[in-house]
Design a protein around this motif. Structure first.
Motif, PDB file in Angstrom:
ATOM      1  N   GLN A  79       0.804  -1.214   0.000  1.00  0.00           N
ATOM      2  CA  GLN A  79       0.000   0.000   0.000  1.00  0.00           C
ATOM      3  C   GLN A  79       0.843   1.272   0.000  1.00  0.00           C
ATOM      4  O   GLN A  79       0.339   2.346  -0.302  1.00  0.00           O
ATOM      5  N   LEU A  80       2.125   1.138   0.366  1.00  0.00           N
ATOM      6  CA  LEU A  80       3.022   2.298   0.421  1.00  0.00           C
ATOM      7  C   LEU A  80       4.331   1.940  -0.277  1.00  0.00           C
ATOM      8  O   LEU A  80       5.361   1.716   0.350  1.00  0.00           O
ATOM      9  N   GLN A  81       4.292   1.884  -1.580  1.00  0.00           N
ATOM     10  CA  GLN A  81       5.458   1.498  -2.355  1.00  0.00           C
ATOM     11  C   GLN A  81       6.368   2.701  -2.607  1.00  0.00           C
ATOM     12  O   GLN A  81       5.909   3.844  -2.640  1.00  0.00           O
ATOM     13  N   LEU A  82       7.641   2.410  -2.787  1.00  0.00           N
ATOM     14  CA  LEU A  82       8.606   3.456  -3.111  1.00  0.00           C
ATOM     15  C   LEU A  82       8.503   3.815  -4.587  1.00  0.00           C
ATOM     16  O   LEU A  82       8.344   2.936  -5.438  1.00  0.00           O
ATOM     17  N   PRO A  83       8.586   5.101  -4.908  1.00  0.00           N
ATOM     18  CA  PRO A  83       8.580   5.487  -6.328  1.00  0.00           C
ATOM     19  C   PRO A  83       9.809   4.924  -7.043  1.00  0.00           C
ATOM     20  O   PRO A  83      10.903   4.848  -6.486  1.00  0.00           O
ATOM     21  N   GLN A  84       9.603   4.516  -8.256  1.00  0.00           N
ATOM     22  CA  GLN A  84      10.718   4.037  -9.080  1.00  0.00           C
ATOM     23  C   GLN A  84      11.519   5.222  -9.600  1.00  0.00           C
ATOM     24  O   GLN A  84      10.955   6.292  -9.853  1.00  0.00           O
ATOM     25  N   PRO A  85      12.845   5.121  -9.783  1.00  0.00           N
ATOM     26  CA  PRO A  85      13.677   3.927  -9.582  1.00  0.00           C
ATOM     27  C   PRO A  85      14.468   3.991  -8.266  1.00  0.00           C
ATOM     28  O   PRO A  85      15.651   3.624  -8.252  1.00  0.00           O
ATOM     29  N   LEU A  86      13.884   4.463  -7.189  1.00  0.00           N
ATOM     30  CA  LEU A  86      14.602   4.618  -5.934  1.00  0.00           C
ATOM     31  C   LEU A  86      15.001   3.262  -5.359  1.00  0.00           C
ATOM     32  O   LEU A  86      14.253   2.287  -5.412  1.00  0.00           O
ATOM     33  N   ASP A  87      16.215   3.212  -4.807  1.00  0.00           N
ATOM     34  CA  ASP A  87      16.735   1.996  -4.186  1.00  0.00           C
ATOM     35  C   ASP A  87      16.316   1.969  -2.716  1.00  0.00           C
ATOM     36  O   ASP A  87      16.550   2.940  -1.988  1.00  0.00           O
ATOM     37  N   PRO A  88      15.710   0.883  -2.224  1.00  0.00           N
ATOM     38  CA  PRO A  88      15.280   0.833  -0.823  1.00  0.00           C
ATOM     39  C   PRO A  88      16.409   1.020   0.175  1.00  0.00           C
ATOM     40  O   PRO A  88      16.155   1.392   1.326  1.00  0.00           O
ATOM     41  N   ARG A  89      17.656   0.782  -0.253  1.00  0.00           N
ATOM     42  CA  ARG A  89      18.786   0.910   0.662  1.00  0.00           C
ATOM     43  C   ARG A  89      19.611   2.157   0.417  1.00  0.00           C
ATOM     44  O   ARG A  89      20.680   2.326   1.002  1.00  0.00           O
ATOM     45  N   GLY A  90      19.125   3.026  -0.441  1.00  0.00           N
ATOM     46  CA  GLY A  90      19.844   4.253  -0.711  1.00  0.00           C
ATOM     47  C   GLY A  90      19.646   5.288   0.385  1.00  0.00           C
ATOM     48  O   GLY A  90      18.562   5.387   0.977  1.00  0.00           O
ATOM     49  N   HIS A  91      20.685   6.080   0.639  1.00  0.00           N
ATOM     50  CA  HIS A  91      20.602   7.107   1.681  1.00  0.00           C
ATOM     51  C   HIS A  91      19.583   8.179   1.317  1.00  0.00           C
ATOM     52  O   HIS A  91      18.821   8.634   2.178  1.00  0.00           O
ATOM     53  N   ARG A  92      19.540   8.567   0.038  1.00  0.00           N
ATOM     54  CA  ARG A  92      18.581   9.589  -0.389  1.00  0.00           C
ATOM     55  C   ARG A  92      17.150   9.078  -0.229  1.00  0.00           C
ATOM     56  O   ARG A  92      16.251   9.825   0.186  1.00  0.00           O
ATOM     57  N   THR A  93      16.934   7.793  -0.520  1.00  0.00           N
ATOM     58  CA  THR A  93      15.600   7.211  -0.355  1.00  0.00           C
ATOM     59  C   THR A  93      15.163   7.267   1.100  1.00  0.00           C
ATOM     60  O   THR A  93      14.010   7.575   1.411  1.00  0.00           O
ATOM     61  N   LEU A  94      16.085   6.956   2.001  1.00  0.00           N
ATOM     62  CA  LEU A  94      15.770   6.985   3.429  1.00  0.00           C
ATOM     63  C   LEU A  94      15.413   8.393   3.886  1.00  0.00           C
ATOM     64  O   LEU A  94      14.506   8.582   4.716  1.00  0.00           O
ATOM     65  N   MET A  95      16.091   9.406   3.341  1.00  0.00           N
ATOM     66  CA  MET A  95      15.814  10.777   3.733  1.00  0.00           C
ATOM     67  C   MET A  95      14.464  11.258   3.182  1.00  0.00           C
ATOM     68  O   MET A  95      13.732  11.983   3.856  1.00  0.00           O
ATOM     69  N   LEU A  96      14.111  10.830   1.961  1.00  0.00           N
ATOM     70  CA  LEU A  96      12.880  11.295   1.331  1.00  0.00           C
ATOM     71  C   LEU A  96      11.643  10.535   1.816  1.00  0.00           C
ATOM     72  O   LEU A  96      10.590  11.120   2.048  1.00  0.00           O
ATOM     73  N   PHE A  97      11.790   9.215   1.968  1.00  0.00           N
ATOM     74  CA  PHE A  97      10.654   8.361   2.337  1.00  0.00           C
ATOM     75  C   PHE A  97      11.073   7.399   3.455  1.00  0.00           C
ATOM     76  O   PHE A  97      11.247   6.199   3.209  1.00  0.00           O
ATOM     77  N   PRO A  98      11.269   7.894   4.676  1.00  0.00           N
ATOM     78  CA  PRO A  98      11.777   7.030   5.746  1.00  0.00           C
ATOM     79  C   PRO A  98      10.862   5.861   6.082  1.00  0.00           C
ATOM     80  O   PRO A  98      11.323   4.736   6.269  1.00  0.00           O
ATOM     81  N   TRP A  99       9.537   6.097   6.163  1.00  0.00           N
ATOM     82  CA  TRP A  99       8.628   5.016   6.546  1.00  0.00           C
ATOM     83  C   TRP A  99       8.473   3.981   5.434  1.00  0.00           C
ATOM     84  O   TRP A  99       8.485   2.772   5.665  1.00  0.00           O
ATOM     85  N   ARG A 100       8.363   4.439   4.202  1.00  0.00           N
ATOM     86  CA  ARG A 100       8.244   3.516   3.079  1.00  0.00           C
ATOM     87  C   ARG A 100       9.524   2.699   2.910  1.00  0.00           C
ATOM     88  O   ARG A 100       9.468   1.513   2.559  1.00  0.00           O
ATOM     89  N   THR A 101      10.674   3.330   3.153  1.00  0.00           N
ATOM     90  CA  THR A 101      11.939   2.604   3.072  1.00  0.00           C
ATOM     91  C   THR A 101      12.025   1.538   4.152  1.00  0.00           C
ATOM     92  O   THR A 101      12.497   0.424   3.916  1.00  0.00           O
ATOM     93  N   PHE A 102      11.532   1.869   5.339  1.00  0.00           N
ATOM     94  CA  PHE A 102      11.513   0.905   6.433  1.00  0.00           C
ATOM     95  C   PHE A 102      10.664  -0.307   6.071  1.00  0.00           C
ATOM     96  O   PHE A 102      11.049  -1.457   6.313  1.00  0.00           O
ATOM     97  N   LEU A 103       9.508  -0.090   5.468  1.00  0.00           N
ATOM     98  CA  LEU A 103       8.625  -1.191   5.100  1.00  0.00           C
ATOM     99  C   LEU A 103       9.172  -2.004   3.931  1.00  0.00           C
ATOM    100  O   LEU A 103       8.855  -3.184   3.785  1.00  0.00           O
ATOM    101  N   ALA A 104      10.015  -1.385   3.105  1.00  0.00           N
ATOM    102  CA  ALA A 104      10.500  -2.050   1.900  1.00  0.00           C
ATOM    103  C   ALA A 104      11.724  -2.921   2.141  1.00  0.00           C
ATOM    104  O   ALA A 104      12.112  -3.682   1.251  1.00  0.00           O
ATOM    105  N   ASP A 105      12.319  -2.850   3.329  1.00  0.00           N
ATOM    106  CA  ASP A 105      13.587  -3.564   3.512  1.00  0.00           C
ATOM    107  C   ASP A 105      13.782  -4.048   4.941  1.00  0.00           C
ATOM    108  O   ASP A 105      14.894  -4.074   5.443  1.00  0.00           O
TER     109      ASP A 105
END
Length: 284
Positions: A238-264
């Motif tokens: 229900q809360l997917q990361l926008p493509q092509p962001l990497d779930p383990r990328g530092h920028r992804t964690l800063m932009l979408f912390p909760w979605r990154t947590f759920l993705a990995d």
């Protein structure tokens, strides 16, 4: 407020990892007593070990610090100290919220990787000690050095400390965390390669088809949890990361912390006791 809530979560995870380490060492009391220091409730610390790292002096004997890190979170003091849960609840309390959060986060990175390494070494020592040690609850007295017994455990732990000592700055928490994480990934990758290739090839070449089929079927259950592959949460659909962001990328964690947590963080990332069951996965 965010940092304060995060500290509660970090402390609970650190305490869970340390409790798991103590449970693992419970089957190896000789290893625990020789290489580790078990902390006491509300243990008093020496003033020197609270404030700064200890300077090496070959001319004098120095007591091993009863603390993983210095009070300011800047230095690693003793990786082999297992604190009591009461100490985990109080550590870094006097630091500013952001500084305390950063110190707790580094502590969790170190303890999580250290927990997995200890679990791997102890479980590996219990594999193959036939015929009396087919069960996980194998008495430590029955383990032999040829099969990776208590002597080999000590050698592995000493080798780990030597690797830390060989760092340019062995008291830097970030460098120690990075080394432990890489060492854990290498151990798991070696075990993965042995099971996927060497073990199955040995069974196949010897004509043991049933053993080959058994290992092939079970490795898809035991090996993935030990790898560093991305495992999504059951709630991530229900809360997917926008493509092509990497779930383990530092920028992804800063932009979408909760979605990154759920993705990995595995299928059920909210559970505090969601520790890697290394002993079970290795024996499967």
């Amino acid at each position: 407020m965010n940092h304060r809530m995060s500290q509660y979560s970090l402390r609970s995870q650190i305490a869970a990892y340390y409790n798991s380490i103590k449970a693992l060492l419970g089957d190896f009391p000789s290893v625990r007593d020789k290489y580790f220091i078990i902390g006491l409730p509300y243990e008093k610390k020496g003033e020197k070990e609270l404030k700064e790292k200890l300077e090496e002096d070959p001319r004098s004997f120095q007591r091993r610090p009863h603390s993983l890190m210095s009070a300011d979170g800047r230095f690693i003091l003793n990786l082999w100290f297992i604190p009591h849960p009461s100490e985990v609840l109080m550590v870094f309390k006097t630091l500013p919220e952001e500084t305390g959060y950063r110190a707790l986060r580094q502590t969790l990175q170190i303890v999580a990787a250290f927990h997995d390494i200890i679990g791997y070494i102890l479980t590996f020592a219990q594999l193959g000690n036939a015929p009396k040690c087919l069960d996980y609850q194998c008495p430590p007295a029955h383990l032999t050095a040829d099969w990776g017994g208590t002597e080999q455990i000590g050698m592995e732990l000493q080798e780990l400390q030597r690797k830390i000592d060989s760092l340019h700055n062995p008291s830097d928490p970030s460098k120690v965390a990075q080394l432990l994480t890489m060492h854990r990934d290498v151990l798991f990758l070696q075990f993965d390669s042995i099971v996927r290739h060497s073990m199955r090839e040995a069974f196949l070449s010897s004509g043991n088809i049933s053993a080959y089929q058994s290992v092939t079927g079970l490795m898809y259950h035991g090996l993935p949890p030990m790898s560093n592959s991305t495992v999504r949460s059951v709630f991530a659909s229900q809360l997917q990361l926008p493509q092509p962001l990497d779930p383990r990328g530092h920028r992804t964690l800063m932009l979408f912390p909760w979605r990154t947590f759920l993705a990995d963080r595995g299928p059920f990332p909210i559970t505090i006791d969601n520790l890697n069951p290394i002993n079970y996965n290795m024996q499967v």
